[in-house]
Motif scaffolding. Structure first.
Motif, short mmCIF file in Angstrom:
data_model
loop_
_atom_site.label_atom_id
_atom_site.label_comp_id
_atom_site.label_asym_id
_atom_site.label_seq_id
_atom_site.Cartn_x
_atom_site.Cartn_y
_atom_site.Cartn_z
N ALA A 344 0.84 -1.41 -0.10
CA ALA A 344 -0.15 0.01 -0.03
C ALA A 344 0.90 1.35 0.31
O ALA A 344 0.30 2.42 -0.33
N GLY A 345 2.12 1.26 0.37
CA GLY A 345 3.06 2.29 0.31
C GLY A 345 3.05 3.00 1.69
O GLY A 345 2.74 2.68 2.76
N HIS A 367 6.16 -2.75 -5.04
CA HIS A 367 4.95 -2.31 -5.84
C HIS A 367 5.24 -1.00 -6.46
O HIS A 367 5.20 0.01 -6.11
N ALA A 370 2.78 1.97 -6.60
CA ALA A 370 2.81 2.65 -5.05
C ALA A 370 4.01 3.36 -4.78
O ALA A 370 3.96 4.51 -4.46
N ARG A 373 4.18 6.72 -6.86
CA ARG A 373 3.12 7.64 -6.30
C ARG A 373 3.83 8.29 -4.95
O ARG A 373 3.64 9.76 -5.03
N ASP A 374 4.30 7.63 -4.08
CA ASP A 374 4.95 8.17 -2.98
C ASP A 374 5.93 9.03 -3.41
O ASP A 374 6.12 9.97 -2.68
#
Length: 409
Positions: A344-345, A367, A370, A373-374
């Protein structure tokens, strides 16, 4: 029944399918096809803007297409890309990372993305999870709850495959039931097993498995450990772990990852590590920094982390995201924050990280979407620069990929 469609596939995806477009303009995600191929596909799911399907006939095969090493590669859910050369798999992963990185982060320096690190493409796994449903034992069928009986598995390291096949024979005479069984072969060649008991049958697993030369066995998450902890190598150091603890599946690739992360982490006065696990990274940070803290929420992993860090100055913390966020906000500023979060990060800790502003952040993830995105969130805040992004081929024959990123103030 809807007739099959003919489609030209154009691109890989961060998933098991290749993508193309139907004549209607809808995007189509197609299993068992490769970029560049003309295929006939069966539509399995039709949504408003896309469809999902399976290639039923390869009309024009791609030059990268090969015969899979495994007889059930298209049926088992474990390997999604085994019908392509490993070189092609590496190329597609690089292409996907490049594309998504430039979407997530603007104004990148040209050499931020490092060349892919990789080892062998088969016989690499030293940990695997197998499934028992009734009398069947093996791998899980793709998009199904049916079990495919285990006969061979070419991605398993030889001793692990031998262990799995011996267990298959033992279970043929055992009472029927449902269970998940995780198998390990550690760096010394010792065997380990973790049984996630799901059935009402109270099997004597210790007795059932007694002839398999298992050095370390746990039945159930809170069950007693039979035997001694297992050992993994973390560069030049031993790291203890017990069945049920997270450990990387690919020993060779983990060494490559550790070398890259050690270089990114550098050295200094203080570090804070979150999602520390059993200490795969912590044991090296303890030698490179004057002081530090390693946080982990899983009590089983913490017990091993404490043993692996015994004699060091590192404080081991039993805590999850909320407590770690509070500690970040209240504590001293660190030279390094290292995080290897779940899929999920790192979102639950992002606000605390950006407010505390450690001098360097090393972010590790299995991932890619994820992670990117982070990274985009952190860089977008305006105080950090992405200095290096290192992809590691931790999961050959699949679309999965490990990333390590270095961000600096």
């Amino acid at each position: 029944m809807r007739p099959n469609e003919t489609i030209r596939l154009t691109d890989p995806t961060f998933g098991p399918a290749a993508i193309g477009r139907l004549a209607s303009g809808k995007a189509a995600f197609v299993l068992d096809g490769l970029p560049g191929e003309l295929v006939e596909m069966r539509i399995d799911e039709d949504r408003h803007s896309f469809v999902r399907g399976t290639a039923t006939r390869i009309i024009e095969p791609a030059p990268e297409r090969i015969e899979p090493a495994c007889a059930v590669a298209g049926e088992c859910g474990g390997c999604s890309w085994q019908h392509a050369t490993h070189q092609a798999q590496l190329g597609w992963k690089k292409l996907l990372i490049q594309r998504e990185l430039h979407r997530a982060v603007k104004g990148l320096e040209p050499d931020v993305l490092a060349p892919m690190l990789h080892g062998k493409a088969l016989g690499f796994r030293t940990r695997t999870r197998l499934h028992r449903r009734g009398a069947d034992f093996g791998t899980m069928q793709r998009q199904s709850k049916r079990v495919i009986p285990l006969r061979a598995c070419p991605i398993l390291e030889c001793e692990l495959e031998r262990f799995a096949l011996e267990l298959t024979e033992v279970l043929k005479t055992a009472p029927q039931g449902d269970a998940e069984i995780e198998l390990y072969v550690d760096a010394r060649g010792a065997r380990g097993a973790f049984v996630l008991r799901r059935d009402a049958n109270k099997l004597d697993w210790a007795g059932l498995l007694s002839g398999l030369n298992i050095a370390s066995l746990r039945v159930g998450r809170s069950g007693e450990l039979h035997g001694e902890p297992l050992v993994e190598r973390s560069l030049d150091l031993d790291v203890l772990f017990e069945p049920g603890c997270f450990v990387q599946t690919n020993r060779e690739a983990n060494q490559l990852l550790l070398e890259a992360v050690s270089q990114m982490a550098g050295q200094g006065k203080s570090f804070f590590e979150i999602y520390a696990g059993t200490g795969n990274f912590s044991v090296h940070l303890a030698k490179r920094f004057a002081a530090g803290s390693a946080a982990e929420a899983d009590a089983l992993a913490v017990r091993m982390l404490e043993r692996n860090l015994a004699g060091s100055e590192v404080e081991v913390l039993v805590e999850a995201d909320r407590l770690s966020a509070r500690r970040l906000l209240e504590g001293e500023k660190q030279d390094l924050l290292l995080a290897d979060p779940p899929r999920a990060g790192i979102r639950p800790l992002l606000t605390a990280i950006l407010r505390r502003r450690p001098r360097r952040i090393v972010l590790i993830s299995c991932h890619p979407m994820a992670a990117l995105r982070d990274i985009g969130w952190i860089v977008g805040e305006g105080r950090y620069v992405l200095k290096r992004l290192q992809p590691v081929e931790m999961f050959p024959q699949s679309h999965h990929l490990e990333l390590a990123a270095l961000l600096e103030l």
